[in-house]
Design an enzyme around this catalytic site. Structure first.
Site, mmCIF file in Angstrom:
data_model
loop_
_atom_site.group_PDB
_atom_site.id
_atom_site.type_symbol
_atom_site.label_atom_id
_atom_site.label_comp_id
_atom_site.label_asym_id
_atom_site.label_seq_id
_atom_site.Cartn_x
_atom_site.Cartn_y
_atom_site.Cartn_z
ATOM 1 N N GLU A 85 -5.995 -8.049 -0.972
ATOM 2 C CA GLU A 85 -6.531 -8.212 0.382
ATOM 3 C C GLU A 85 -8.034 -8.015 0.284
ATOM 4 O OE1 GLU A 85 -4.605 -5.584 3.166
ATOM 5 O OE2 GLU A 85 -2.613 -6.179 2.505
ATOM 6 N N GLU A 91 0.816 -1.221 0.000
ATOM 7 C CA GLU A 91 0.000 0.000 0.000
ATOM 8 C C GLU A 91 0.849 1.271 0.000
ATOM 9 O OE1 GLU A 91 -2.826 -0.417 3.212
ATOM 10 O OE2 GLU A 91 -4.124 -1.664 2.001
#
Ligand code: GAL
Length: 690
Positions: A305, A149
Site C-alpha cells: 500500500e 497488517e
C-alpha cells in the site's frame, strides 16, 4: 523470491465490491492506461465471499479477476481474515478480542478477532484453503497476501479467557515446570510464587507493578501466538501454491511493534509494508523503514500500500504535492522494493475512509496523481533492466523486538526510546549518504562478516550464542560498536548477576561501573521539578573529551554509563563538565578493546550530532564511506547508489523547495549530458552515472 526482478512493478489496491459491476471494465482499462500491472483485491470481503457459514460465493470475485485479466492485469488475492463477517461473531461471540482494560471488541470495524480462538482459527484456515484451491488454475492470480497488517489496532495482544489458556501452555513449553518459572522470573519478589499454572495471570493490571519477566513473556507469547495464527493461513495456501506457482506475502504496517516481524516473515516468499510517509514522524523515517523491512528477510521487499495522495488518519492529513508520489515511488525502488502497489484506486464513498485519497476521485474523475503515475510508468519503462538495485551496505545496525519490548516496559527514563535511538543512528548515517542495513539481533557471524561495522544500541537482553558470533566477527577483523544498556538483563528479563555487559563478559574487557539517568533539566538547578517539566536548561548536553587531542564533543544528557576499562583496553573519550553537578567528569565514556584482527567499542552515552560526527567521520571513516563522495548534506536530501554494478546514483529532494547541489566533479545524466552542478526541483529525483 530472493532475486531482484529485472523491472519495477506498479500496481493498485482495488475494492471491486464497493462499485457497481458495470464500472469494473472502465476501471481495468484505466489501470492499464497508466501502466499498472498488478491489482490486490479481496482482503476485506469475507462477508461477500462467505455470506453464511460455509456458503461460499466466489462468482463475483471470479468476474472481477476476469475483468482485470482482459486488460492483462495480474491479481494478488488478500485473504479476508482481518475483518470477520458479523454473522460469525453473532454465532460465536468468543471470537471477539478483549482489550487489557477488559473491553470486548465488537463487529463493525476490523481487526476485532482473537487470534487464539479455536473456532476462528478453523474458519480462517477454511476460507484461506477454499480460496487457495479455487484460484489454483486461474493464472491471472499470481500471489497471496495473508490477512492485513497483522498486529495493527492492537488485537494480537488479546486478554480473553482463551488467550489465558494459550498463555499457560506457552509458559509450560518454555519452562516445563512452575518451579522453573518461579526461578526464572524471581517470583519470590513480593512473595508471588505460583504453585499451579492456572495461577499465572494475564497482565491486565495489579497493585503496584508486575514483574517485567511476566510482562516480557506475555509480549513474547502474544507475538508467537499471532504468528501461529498467521502460519495456519500460510499452511492452507502452501498446500496448493508452491513458490513457483505464486508468492505468499504479507503487508505489515511499519509502525506496529506487537509482533516480532523477523520471525513472522520467515515462511513468506517476500515481505511487504504499507508506506504512508505522512504518517511518519520524520522524512528520514522513510529510509529507516525501508531498510528495516528489507532487513526482515534481508531480501527485496514490496510496498503493498503506497499512499498516492493524502491519508485520513493523522492530525492534519496534509495534501500531497505534485511530484511527491513519483518521489516516494522511486525511493521505494531505489531502496530495494520490487513492486509498488498504490492505495487505492478510487476514493471510498462509504465507511471509515471517505476522506482517504484515491487515484480516482469519489465521482470517478481522474485525480492529478493519475497523470503523475502514468508519466512515471513511462519514465520507468525507459530505464534499463536491473536499474534498481539496493546497494550492499558496509554498516549494519541490529534491531531486536525483545530489546524494544523490554525497554518499553522499563525505560527507566521516559525519554529513553529504543526505536528512536535506532532511527537517530540510521538518520545520522543517511544524512552523510552512508548506506546502513538493518539486521535482527541474533544474526550469525557469517552474515555479520559481510559488514565492516556492526552497531548494537541498547541490546539489553543477553543472548549468549550471539555473543560468540560477535566475538568471532571482531576476531575476524570486524568493528563492533556497542551503545549503552548492553546485556544488562538475562533472557528472562531479570538483571544479570555478572558484571555488565553480561553475555560479553568473557571476551570484552570493558565493564559498566555505574549507570546514570537524567531528567530533562540540570539536576540541582531545580530541586522541586517533576519529570515532564521542561525548564530553560532542558537542552543542556553532556560533554565528552578526547584526552590526546583535547577535542570536546556533546552527547545527550539522558542516560550515562561510566565505564571501567580493564587491562588492554583503550580509553578514547572521558566525560567532561557542563554543570557543577557533573560529578562524573573524568569517568570513561568511550573505550575500545582490540581482539584478533578487529576491535569492539563501548559508548556509554547516546550521541547527538557532534558525537555522530566523531563516530562516523573520525573513528569509522573507512567503514562509513558515502554513496557518492563530496556531496553536501542537507535536510531532506538523499543520495542512493543503484544499478547491478552500482554504476548509477540518484539524488532525491524530499523538500518542498528547490536544492542546488554542487557535485564536486563532472557526472553524466542518463541522456549523456555532463553536469557539475544540479538543481533539484521540490520533490525531484534525478539519476546520474558514475
Ligand atoms: C492501512 C490499511 C488499509 C487502509 C489504509 C488507509 O493501514 O491496511 O486497509 O486502511 O491504512 O491509509
Amino acid at each position: 523470491m530472493a532475486t531482484y526482478l529485472p523491472r519495477p512493478v506498479l500496481g493498485v489496491d482495488y475494492y471491486p465490491e464497493h462499485w457497481p459491476e458495470e464500472n469494473w471494465r472502465l476501471d481495468a482499462e484505466q489501470m492499464c492506461v497508466i501502466g499498472l500491472k498488478v491489482v490486490r483485491i479481496g482482503e476485506f470481503a469475507w462477508s461477500k465471499l462467505e455470506p453464511r457459514q460455509e456458503v461460499y460465493d466466489f462468482d463475483w470475485i471470479d468476474r472481477a479477476v476476469e475483468t482485470l485479466d482482459t486488460q492483462g492485469l495480474k491479481v494478488i488475492i488478500g485473504t479476508p481474515t482481518a475483518a470477520p463477517p458479523p454473522w460469525m461473531a453473532e454465532m460465536r461471540p468468543d471470537i471477539l478480542a478483549r482489550t487489557r482494560e477488559g473491553q470486548v471488541l465488537t463487529v463493525g470495524g476490523r481487526r476485532f478477532y482473537c487470534p487464539s480462538n479455536a473456532f476462528y482459527r478453523t474458519q480462517t484456515f477454511r476460507i484461506a484453503r477454499e480460496l487457495a484451491r479455487h484460484f489454483l488454475q486461474n493464472y491471472s492470480v499470481i500471489g497471496w497476501q495473508i490477512d492485513n497488517e497483522m498486529g495493527n489496532h492492537g488485537n494480537c495482544r488479546c486478554y480473553c479467557a482463551t488467550c489465558k489458556l494459550n498463555w499457560h501452555s506457552w509458559l509450560q513449553q518454555r519452562y516445563n515446570s512452575v518451579d522453573n518459572l518461579n526461578k526464572a522470573w524471581g517470583t519470590i519478589f513480593w512473595g508471588q510464587e505460583f504453585r499451579e499454572w492456572s495461577q499465572v495471570p494475564l497482565p491486565t493490571g495489579t497493585g503496584a507493578r508486575y514483574s517485567p519477566s511476566l510482562e516480557l513473556d506475555y509480549y513474547r507469547f502474544a507475538s508467537d501466538n499471532a504468528i501461529e495464527y498467521f502460519n495456519l493461513q500460510l499452511e492452507a495456501i502452501r498446500e496448493f501454491w508452491t513458490p513457483q506457482r505464486g508468492f505468499i506475502t504479507h503487508n505489515i504496517f511499519y509502525g506496529d511493534d506487537n509482533i516480532d516481524f523477523f520471525k513472522m516473515s520467515a515462511g513468506l516468499d517476500f515481505i511487504a509494508f504499507d508506506n504512508y510517509p505522512h504518517g511518519m514522524k520524520a522524512t528520514s523515517d522513510l529510509a529507516f523503514y525501508h531498510d528495516y523491512v528489507y532487513g526482515l528477510k534481508n531480501e527485496p521487499h514490496w510496498v503493498m500500500e503506497q499512499a498516492a495522495g493524502p491519508i485520513n488518519w493523522t492530525k492534519y492529513n496534509p495534501a500531497v504535492a505534485p511530484g511527491q508520489t513519483r518521489l516516494w515511488t522511486l525511493q521505494n525502488f531505489l531502496r530495494g522494493v520490487q513492486g509498488t502497489v498504490y492505495f487505492n484506486w478510487r476514493e471510498a464513498r462509504f465507511g471509515g475512509e471517505q476522506y482517504h485519497s484515491g487515484i480516482l476521485n469519489h465521482d470517478g474523475r481522474q485525480h492529478r496523481v493519475y497523470h503523475e503515475i502514468m508519466s512515471l510508468s513511462e519514465e520507468l519503462d525507459k530505464l534499463p533492466d536491473n536499474f534498481f538495485r539496493k546497494p550492499k551496505a558496509k554498516v549494519a545496525l541490529l534491531f531486536g523486538f525483545e530489546d524494544l519490548w523490554a525497554l518499553q516496559l522499563e525505560p527507566h527514563n521516559e525519554a529513553f526510546d529504543y526505536l528512536q535511538i535506532l532511527k537517530d543512528i540510521h538518520a545520522s548515517l543517511l544524512k552523510r549518504h552512508v548506506q546502513c542495513d538493518i539486521l535482527p539481533r541474533g544474526t550469525n557471524s557469517d552474515t555479520l562478516k559481510e559488514y565492516s561495522l556492526v552497531v548494537a544500541a541498547a541490546p539489553i537482553i543477553s543472548d549468549y550464542d550471539e555473543s560468540n558470533d560477535w566475538q568471532r566477527f571482531v576476531v575476524d577483523g570486524g568493528k563492533l560498536l556497542l551503545i549503552t544498556r548492553v546485556g544488562a538483563k538475562e533472557p528472562s528479563n531479570v538483571w544479570t548477576d555478572r558484571p555488565q555487559p553480561a553475555a560479553l563478559y568473557e571476551w570484552l574487557n570493558i565493564r559498566v561501573e555505574e549507570m546514570l539517568s537524567f531528567p530533562p533539566y540540570l539536576p540541582g538547578a531545580h530541586p522541586n521539578k517533576l519529570i515532564g517539566d521542561t525548564p530553560a536548561d532542558a537542552d543542556v548536553p553532556v560533554s565528552l573529551y578526547d584526552e590526546v587531542t583535547g577535542r570536546t564533543l556533546q552527547a545527550k544528557r539522558l542516560w550515562l554509563e561510566l565505564l571501567d576499562p580493564q587491562e588492554g583496553t583503550e580509553i578514547i573519550l572521558r566525560y567532561g563538565k557542563v554543570s557543577d553537578s557533573d560529578f562524573f567528569q573524568g569517568s570513561v565514556g568511550l573505550a575500545s578493546c582490540k581482539l584478533g584482527n578487529g576491535e569492539a567499542y563501548y559508548l556509554g552515552v547516546l550521541p547527538t550530532a557532534g558525537t555522530f560526527d566523531y563516530l562516523w567521520v573520525d573513528l569509522f571513516r573507512q567503514e562509513c564511506a558515502p554513496a557518492v563522495d563530496n556531496l553536501p548534506r542537507y535536510e531532506g536530501f538523499e543520495v542512493i547508489r543503484t544499478g547491478d554494478q552500482g554504476q548509477y546514483f540518484a539524488l532525491l529532494n524530499h523538500n518542498g523547495y528547490p536544492l542546488t547541489i554542487p557535485l564536486g566533479t563532472t557526472y553524466y545524466k542518463l541522456d549523456g549530458s555532463a553536469v557539475e552542478q544540479v538543481t533539484l526541483k521540490p520533490y525531484d529525483v534525478q539519476f546520474f552515472r558514475g
